[in-house]
Design a protein around this motif. Sequence first.
Motif, PDB file in Angstrom:
ATOM      1  N   ILE A   1     -40.191  -3.670  75.149  1.00 28.23           N
ATOM      2  CA  ILE A   1     -39.358  -4.469  76.046  1.00 28.23           C
ATOM      3  C   ILE A   1     -38.041  -3.756  76.332  1.00 28.23           C
ATOM      4  CG2 ILE A   1     -38.088  -6.654  76.272  1.00 28.23           C
ATOM      5  CD1 ILE A   1     -40.326  -7.922  74.536  1.00 28.23           C
ATOM      6  N   TYR A   2     -37.484  -3.165  75.287  1.00 30.95           N
ATOM      7  CA  TYR A   2     -36.238  -2.401  75.438  1.00 30.95           C
ATOM      8  C   TYR A   2     -36.427  -1.258  76.429  1.00 30.95           C
ATOM      9  CZ  TYR A   2     -33.126   1.476  74.109  1.00 30.95           C
ATOM     10  OH  TYR A   2     -32.268   2.545  74.122  1.00 30.95           O
ATOM     11  N   ASN A   3     -37.537  -0.530  76.308  1.00 32.12           N
ATOM     12  CA  ASN A   3     -37.794   0.611  77.187  1.00 32.12           C
ATOM     13  C   ASN A   3     -38.061   0.189  78.630  1.00 32.12           C
ATOM     14  OD1 ASN A   3     -37.526   2.516  75.138  1.00 32.12           O
ATOM     15  ND2 ASN A   3     -39.684   2.423  74.576  1.00 32.12           N
ATOM     16  N   MET A   4     -38.529  -1.047  78.831  1.00 33.93           N
ATOM     17  CA  MET A   4     -38.856  -1.523  80.170  1.00 33.93           C
ATOM     18  C   MET A   4     -37.657  -2.132  80.894  1.00 33.93           C
ATOM     19  SD  MET A   4     -42.486  -3.367  79.190  1.00 33.93           S
ATOM     20  CE  MET A   4     -42.745  -4.136  80.773  1.00 33.93           C
TER      21      MET A   4
ATOM     22  N   THR B   1     -30.146  -4.361  67.090  1.00 34.53           N
ATOM     23  CA  THR B   1     -28.820  -4.650  67.630  1.00 34.53           C
ATOM     24  C   THR B   1     -28.569  -3.865  68.905  1.00 34.53           C
ATOM     25  OG1 THR B   1     -27.953  -5.066  65.411  1.00 34.53           O
ATOM     26  CG2 THR B   1     -26.344  -4.639  67.149  1.00 34.53           C
ATOM     27  N   GLY B   2     -28.849  -2.558  68.842  1.00 34.01           N
ATOM     28  CA  GLY B   2     -28.649  -1.721  70.022  1.00 34.01           C
ATOM     29  C   GLY B   2     -29.573  -2.098  71.164  1.00 34.01           C
ATOM     30  N   SER B   3     -30.835  -2.394  70.840  1.00 35.46           N
ATOM     31  CA  SER B   3     -31.814  -2.735  71.882  1.00 35.46           C
ATOM     32  C   SER B   3     -31.461  -4.046  72.574  1.00 35.46           C
ATOM     33  CB  SER B   3     -33.215  -2.838  71.261  1.00 35.46           C
ATOM     34  OG  SER B   3     -33.609  -1.618  70.682  1.00 35.46           O
ATOM     35  N   ILE B   4     -31.111  -5.055  71.795  1.00 37.99           N
ATOM     36  CA  ILE B   4     -30.787  -6.361  72.373  1.00 37.99           C
ATOM     37  C   ILE B   4     -29.531  -6.272  73.235  1.00 37.99           C
ATOM     38  CG2 ILE B   4     -30.044  -8.716  71.824  1.00 37.99           C
ATOM     39  CD1 ILE B   4     -31.917  -8.538  69.356  1.00 37.99           C
ATOM     40  N   LEU B   5     -28.520  -5.533  72.749  1.00 36.14           N
ATOM     41  CA  LEU B   5     -27.296  -5.377  73.531  1.00 36.14           C
ATOM     42  C   LEU B   5     -27.594  -4.673  74.855  1.00 36.14           C
ATOM     43  CD1 LEU B   5     -24.251  -5.693  73.779  1.00 36.14           C
ATOM     44  CD2 LEU B   5     -23.986  -3.501  72.586  1.00 36.14           C
ATOM     45  N   ASN B   6     -28.440  -3.674  74.810  1.00 36.17           N
ATOM     46  CA  ASN B   6     -28.831  -2.982  76.042  1.00 36.17           C
ATOM     47  C   ASN B   6     -29.475  -3.945  77.024  1.00 36.17           C
ATOM     48  OD1 ASN B   6     -29.588  -1.128  77.980  1.00 36.17           O
ATOM     49  ND2 ASN B   6     -31.048  -0.050  76.710  1.00 36.17           N
ATOM     50  N   MET B   7     -30.362  -4.803  76.528  1.00 31.42           N
ATOM     51  CA  MET B   7     -31.047  -5.762  77.393  1.00 31.42           C
ATOM     52  C   MET B   7     -30.078  -6.785  77.991  1.00 31.42           C
ATOM     53  SD  MET B   7     -34.756  -6.416  75.555  1.00 31.42           S
ATOM     54  CE  MET B   7     -34.296  -6.385  73.835  1.00 31.42           C
TER      55      MET B   7
ATOM     56  N   THR C   1     -27.510   1.686  78.256  1.00 34.16           N
ATOM     57  CA  THR C   1     -28.258   2.404  77.222  1.00 34.16           C
ATOM     58  C   THR C   1     -27.314   3.096  76.245  1.00 34.16           C
ATOM     59  OG1 THR C   1     -30.103   2.776  78.747  1.00 34.16           O
ATOM     60  CG2 THR C   1     -29.977   4.198  76.805  1.00 34.16           C
ATOM     61  N   ILE C   2     -26.283   3.734  76.785  1.00 38.02           N
ATOM     62  CA  ILE C   2     -25.334   4.458  75.938  1.00 38.02           C
ATOM     63  C   ILE C   2     -24.579   3.496  75.021  1.00 38.02           C
ATOM     64  CG2 ILE C   2     -23.214   5.833  75.947  1.00 38.02           C
ATOM     65  CD1 ILE C   2     -24.242   7.043  78.613  1.00 38.02           C
ATOM     66  N   ILE C   3     -24.106   2.378  75.577  1.00 37.16           N
ATOM     67  CA  ILE C   3     -23.357   1.401  74.773  1.00 37.16           C
ATOM     68  C   ILE C   3     -24.248   0.808  73.695  1.00 37.16           C
ATOM     69  CG2 ILE C   3     -22.162  -0.834  74.821  1.00 37.16           C
ATOM     70  CD1 ILE C   3     -21.170  -0.063  77.637  1.00 37.16           C
ATOM     71  N   GLY C   4     -25.493   0.488  74.046  1.00 39.37           N
ATOM     72  CA  GLY C   4     -26.424  -0.047  73.060  1.00 39.37           C
ATOM     73  C   GLY C   4     -26.650   0.914  71.913  1.00 39.37           C
ATOM     74  N   ASN C   5     -26.825   2.200  72.237  1.00 38.72           N
ATOM     75  CA  ASN C   5     -27.008   3.208  71.194  1.00 38.72           C
ATOM     76  C   ASN C   5     -25.737   3.418  70.381  1.00 38.72           C
ATOM     77  OD1 ASN C   5     -29.754   4.889  71.209  1.00 38.72           O
ATOM     78  ND2 ASN C   5     -29.335   4.228  73.296  1.00 38.72           N
TER      79      ASN C   5
END
Length: 455
Positions: free
Chosen positions: A37-40, A177-183, A204-208
């Motif tokens: 889901i994160y990648n999509m 945490t990073g994936s959810i924030l990115n979404m 993506t950068i902020i999530g990572n």
Amino acid sequence: MKNTKENRTQILESMPVNKAIWTLAIPTILAMLVQVIYNMTDTFYIGQLNEPNMVAAISISMPIVMLVQAFGNMFGIGGSSLISRLLGQQERENANHAGAIAFWSALVVIIIGAVVGLIFSEPILKLIGASGTMLEYGKTYLRFMLMGGPLIGMQMLMGGLLRSEGATKNAMVGMMTGSILNMILDPIFILVLDMGITGAALATIIGNFVGFSYNISFYLRKKGLISVSIKNYIFDKKYYAAIFKIGLPASFGMILMSLGMSTANSFAASFGDAAVAAFGVVMRVTNIAIMVVMGLAQGCQPLMGYSYGAKKYDRLFATIKRAMLIGTILGVTFAVLFNVFADSWIRVFINDQAVIDRGVIVMRAFTFGMPFVGVQMILMVMFQALGKTVQSLVISLGRQGLFMIPSIIILSTIWGFNGLAFAMPLADLLTTVLAFTLFMQMRSKMTVFTQRTLQ
């Protein structure tokens, strides 16, 4: 704690095979789905702008970003393997050295890779087929992603280091945490703030960054069994040799995947920007099936490894047989869903008719390979579990390079776009035949060895 250990042992040793498989696999499958889901997410929200060139730009840039991730993955897997062994041998100081070497070496290599990518981003994109508007979008997206490359690569590394000392929960929290924030940030940056493809990269950068910050704080707060402090860094060839021995083969598959995707994008670009966008969308959607089956395989890994180590070969082969059956059923189910509703799946991401028409062809072609993926993935992970890295690597290389790249070149030359669409399923079929052949050879040798032992 004792009860927990006893429960884990009971699952691996005596729980009925079918129940044990699902007990171990369901959590892994769920974690894989979150990653899917994160990648999509980027593709979904960019697709809402109905600008095929933006979708194509993300698709054509991703193989380059994957190379940065591969550097982190190399030191993460190689370092974690070495650290685990050293901790098991009660060599805490050497484990600290290994952790520091993996961390700081990865940081330097990733930064160098990102800088090189930034300098040559335009010629690289042109080389793999980008032109016109897609090239301009691609340069914008890739440059932002490469500026954040050290965070993306180091996040891959940190997950490996945390798992190496058993802090799997912390590694999961950092990833989630990073994936959810990115979404959460994607729709805000892309749609609300109208930042388009730049917003996708920034999210993506902020999530990572947040995920990496959580992971590194684990060591800064001295919660780890090891330390990644620069004070523990030493240049020692034996540490690097041990890290590269495991890390290079593990990351090579990822590098080859990047090369395969670049090749596919390059050939797709010759059929127009809509073709590149279509391949990007289909790869994201059908990755659901791949990751679910991979989650099943990785969930079975400890069960297969334990049975092999305990010389319970009947239980081992029962696990493999049942897992392959489940994987095949899952593959067939996804194949039907993607084939019948191909048009609807594409429309979820973009409402451009040219992309939809191309995407339907690609998605329906991909479904011909899905029934074989279960056997392929189960056997690849099985060889890993049994410590047979050569066979596992051969299977990985087969899918991503040995069969995929020649299939792309030959089929697209003969049958054009339709041939390009069928390159991946052909590669899956051939890789599965290879995997099954290697498995039957191993099984035959094990049968002979067992008979000799009994005599």
